[in-house]
Design an enzyme around this catalytic site. Structure first.
Site, mmCIF file in Angstrom:
data_model
loop_
_atom_site.group_PDB
_atom_site.id
_atom_site.type_symbol
_atom_site.label_atom_id
_atom_site.label_comp_id
_atom_site.label_asym_id
_atom_site.label_seq_id
_atom_site.Cartn_x
_atom_site.Cartn_y
_atom_site.Cartn_z
ATOM 1 N N LYS A 3 22.626 -5.769 14.807
ATOM 2 C CA LYS A 3 23.608 -6.143 13.777
ATOM 3 C C LYS A 3 23.481 -7.633 13.424
ATOM 4 C CE LYS A 3 26.724 -2.422 15.163
ATOM 5 N NZ LYS A 3 27.949 -1.991 15.856
ATOM 6 N N GLN A 61 32.228 -4.573 19.816
ATOM 7 C CA GLN A 61 31.366 -3.427 20.120
ATOM 8 C C GLN A 61 32.032 -2.519 21.154
ATOM 9 O OE1 GLN A 61 28.599 -2.750 18.406
ATOM 10 N NE2 GLN A 61 28.142 -0.894 19.563
ATOM 11 N N ASP A 121 34.790 -2.643 10.867
ATOM 12 C CA ASP A 121 34.446 -1.354 11.494
ATOM 13 C C ASP A 121 35.304 -0.215 10.948
ATOM 14 O OD1 ASP A 121 32.310 -1.183 13.326
ATOM 15 O OD2 ASP A 121 33.413 -2.358 14.815
#
Ligand code: GUN
Length: 288
Positions: A52, A96, A119
């Site tokens: 990412k 994450q 997200d």
């Protein structure tokens, strides 16, 4: 059978994002900035976050990676999120998952400002998605929708079987495929670990989205000829012939299933690439 090539599609979309960033900078607009937080040393999570951050660099975003130790406290993580919530230069925040067991994922997700929730996991984002309002859509299902759109696959009226009911993939995927959009407009069946007749369900599917997290779980005898196969799984299995000692396989027995399918995503090089691409799109959106 046609391969749904996540590398090709994501490269094309990343190129567009890169051009948009270039044009923003020429017009003296802000450079998008993603803050990524990694807790602990889960090797898969390290790889995903690394990819990412690298992609941020590629498209011209700024990124800040914070690594916390496995035994970092929940309070420490929440304080870091609050710091980023209040930092006007940070546009998007990503923590994450999964997190170590002593940290509540719900608390963490609820602490991220919905304005920076790239997200799309915050209850506000999920609620808006359910209602069809503009919001951040979780990256994996959004990436799959982008992939289907790129290949002009008209899913209207199809029966889509989603295997898996996670908050990250199965649940939002089921919802997106059932909406009055294209791709979308499917009749959706969400299957999970307690589903009794999974094979029969799958045999009725025009589209199977496999998000179970078990290697090679969907076998050729579960697939109707001509079905579209979307494989979300990224499973590490031991392979002594590889330098790393493992190789990646999906939730679908690719070699056998590809013979029966009309379209299929490979692993790696399928959905994973699209997930990162969708995250970049959300980060750009967060900066506007
Ligand atoms: N873990 C697995 N998928 C994801 C994702 O899309 N975002 C985050 N933050 N963690 C994940």
């Amino acid at each position: 059978m046609q391969l749904l090539d996540g590398i090709k599609v994501s490269n094309a979309i990343l190129e567009d994002i890169k051009n948009e960033v270039d044009s923003r900078i020429k017009n003296h607009k802000k450079r998008p900035h993603l803050a990524a937080i990694l807790v602990g040393d889960n090797p898969a999570s390290q790889t995903y976050v690394g990819a990412k951050v690298k992609t941020c660099e590629y498209v011209g975003f700024q990124s800040t990676l914070s690594k916390l130790a496995d035994d970092a406290s929940e309070a420490e993580l929440l304080a870091l999120i609050e710091k980023y919530n209040n930092d006007a230069d940070i546009d998007g925040i990503l923590v994450q998952l999964p997190l170590p067991r002593h940290i509540s994922e719900d608390k963490v997700i609820n602490t991220i400002s919905p304005l920076k929730d790239v997200d799309g996991f915050h209850p506000v984002s999920i609620g808006k998605m359910v209602l069809g309002q503009d919001t951040f859509i979780p990256a994996t299902p959004n990436g799959i929708m982008m992939m289907l759109a790129h290949y002009n696959i008209d899913t209207s009226g199809m029966h889509c079987v989603v295997i898996g009911r996670s908050n990250i993939v199965g649940t939002p995927m089921s919802l997106l495929m059932s909406r009055n959009t294209n791709p979308g407009n499917c009749t959706v069946t969400m299957c999970h670990s307690k589903t009794k007749n999974l094979k029969e369900m799958c045999l009725q599917a025009d589209i199977i989205v496999a998000a179970i997290g078990r290697p090679n779980y969907v076998t050729a005898d579960m697939v109707k000829p001509g079905a579209i196969i979307i494989d979300v799984g990224i499973n590490r299995i031991e392979d002594a012939s590889k330098k790393s000692g493992f190789r990646l396989v999906g939730d679908v027995d690719f070699e056998a299933v590809k013979e029966k399918s009309s379209y299929i995503t490979p692993v790696p090089g399928g959905v994973g690439k699209m997930t990162i691409c969708a995250l970049m799109k959300n980060t750009l959106l967060a900066c506007n």
